[in-house]
Design an enzyme around this catalytic site. Structure first.
Site, mmCIF file in Angstrom:
data_model
loop_
_atom_site.group_PDB
_atom_site.id
_atom_site.type_symbol
_atom_site.label_atom_id
_atom_site.label_comp_id
_atom_site.label_asym_id
_atom_site.label_seq_id
_atom_site.Cartn_x
_atom_site.Cartn_y
_atom_site.Cartn_z
ATOM 1 N N GLU A 1 0.821 -1.210 0.000
ATOM 2 C CA GLU A 1 0.000 0.000 0.000
ATOM 3 C C GLU A 1 0.856 1.262 0.000
ATOM 4 O O GLU A 1 0.515 2.252 -0.650
ATOM 5 C CB GLU A 1 -0.950 -0.008 1.203
ATOM 6 C CG GLU A 1 -2.063 -1.034 1.123
ATOM 7 C CD GLU A 1 -3.024 -0.784 -0.030
ATOM 8 O OE1 GLU A 1 -3.031 0.335 -0.577
ATOM 9 O OE2 GLU A 1 -3.770 -1.718 -0.379
ATOM 10 N N ASP B 1 -9.512 5.974 -2.083
ATOM 11 C CA ASP B 1 -8.455 6.530 -2.929
ATOM 12 C C ASP B 1 -9.117 7.243 -4.102
ATOM 13 O O ASP B 1 -10.346 7.394 -4.155
ATOM 14 C CB ASP B 1 -7.486 5.444 -3.396
ATOM 15 C CG ASP B 1 -8.116 4.468 -4.389
ATOM 16 O OD1 ASP B 1 -9.354 4.518 -4.614
ATOM 17 O OD2 ASP B 1 -7.367 3.639 -4.950
ATOM 18 N N TYR C 1 -5.738 6.847 4.381
ATOM 19 C CA TYR C 1 -5.995 5.813 3.388
ATOM 20 C C TYR C 1 -5.270 4.522 3.733
ATOM 21 O O TYR C 1 -5.869 3.440 3.792
ATOM 22 C CB TYR C 1 -5.585 6.266 1.981
ATOM 23 C CG TYR C 1 -5.477 5.090 1.053
ATOM 24 C CD1 TYR C 1 -6.619 4.502 0.515
ATOM 25 C CD2 TYR C 1 -4.246 4.493 0.784
ATOM 26 C CE1 TYR C 1 -6.545 3.370 -0.282
ATOM 27 C CE2 TYR C 1 -4.155 3.361 -0.015
ATOM 28 C CZ TYR C 1 -5.307 2.805 -0.547
ATOM 29 O OH TYR C 1 -5.230 1.683 -1.321
#
Length: 292
Positions: free
Chosen positions: A38, A139, A121
């Protein structure tokens, strides 16, 4: 904006059948590997992340493995992935995970947010995709799908973390596993089908529910989101300077850096910012190296 069972079922079924076979989605992927992926995927396309992800995971399969090496090794392994401060933050993350969490990635969102470089996020993406929790993962792709399917807008407009998280959370099923699956589906829809410039409505599994399509694809009239240029910016100069030091086997002299950019003032500014950010160190003899 209430939950839509029809949307959830259609999107989830499509995702189960059409999701890309990405390594960080495999059943045996560890929470550390999910977190690492990520961070790498922030502002970087999937295709560019695949090789660095595999290399990092092979060298540093656990937070303890990365924490045991110096930060400069992380920066060098980051290579040309872009935004190299992410490499430093991942190293800092590993150190904190080892020090404060016995080497295991924490499961709670607040604990994830407390890790270096982990924002709203990424914390929720790890909670959802590594631990199967009900957490809104927002996102650019998710914002665009929600704006079109539920708000009838061609674009999502400027982001607002608080508003965007609240909006997406209302769409998630109460069941944690189903919510995590839908989060993945929303991201994949935005990446593969509901793209920014050429949405493929004919292939969209939720086209029959999409407010924007049903309204005739009206033009977006809201505030625009500014795009960042790259050519000629300090970010480009920083990248050129970092490449020289990263590719060297030892520290480099100032003269080796001076040749990468003609504008001395901009070059000096970029070099100073790299030192301030901790990406470069100056030796006692005035040479430059990666952080130790």
């Amino acid at each position: 904006m209430p939950q839509s069972p029809q949307f959830t079922v259609a999107a989830a079924q499509w995702f189960s059948a059409a999701a890309r076979d990405l390594p960080w989605r495999h059943a045996d992927t560890t929470p550390w590997a999910v977190l690492m992926s990520e961070v790498m995927l922030q502002q970087t396309p999937v295709a560019r992340v695949l090789a660095p992800y595999a290399a990092w995971l092979e060298r540093w399969p656990t937070p303890a493995a990365l924490a045991a090496d110096v930060p400069g090794d992380a920066v060098r392994m980051w290579a040309r992935l872009g935004y190299p401060r992410r490499a430093l933050r991942l190293h800092e993350c590993a150190v904190v995970i080892v020090r404060d969490h016995d080497g295991a990635v924490p499961t709670e969102i607040d604990a994830l947010l407390a890790l270096p470089g982990i924002g709203a996020y990424t914390a929720r993406a790890v909670a959802a995709f590594a631990f199967g929790q009900r957490a809104p993962v927002v996102d650019t792709n998710v914002r665009r799908v929600v704006a079109r399917a539920f708000l009838g807008q061609g674009e999502a407009g400027p982001p607002s973390t608080t508003r965007d998280l609240a909006t997406v959370e209302m769409l998630l099923p109460e069941d944690a596993a189903a919510a995590a699956h839908l989060s993945g589906a929303l991201m994949e829809l935005g990446a593969l089908v509901c793209t920014a410039r050429t949405p493929d409505c004919a292939a969209c599994p939720v086209a029959h529910l999409c407010a924007w399509r049903l309204a005739g694809h009206p033009a977006y009239g809201g505030p625009a989101t500014r795009t960042q240029k790259f050519e000629g910016t300090d970010r480009q100069v920083r990248g050129k300077l970092m490449a020289v030091v990263r590719d060297a086997q030892r520290s480099v002299a100032r003269a080796q850096l001076d040749v990468v950019w003609a504008d001395a003032a901009q070059r000096d500014r970029a070099l100073h910012s790299l030192i301030v950010d901790g990406l470069l160190e100056v030796t006692k003899s005035g040479r430059f190296r990666l952080p130790t």
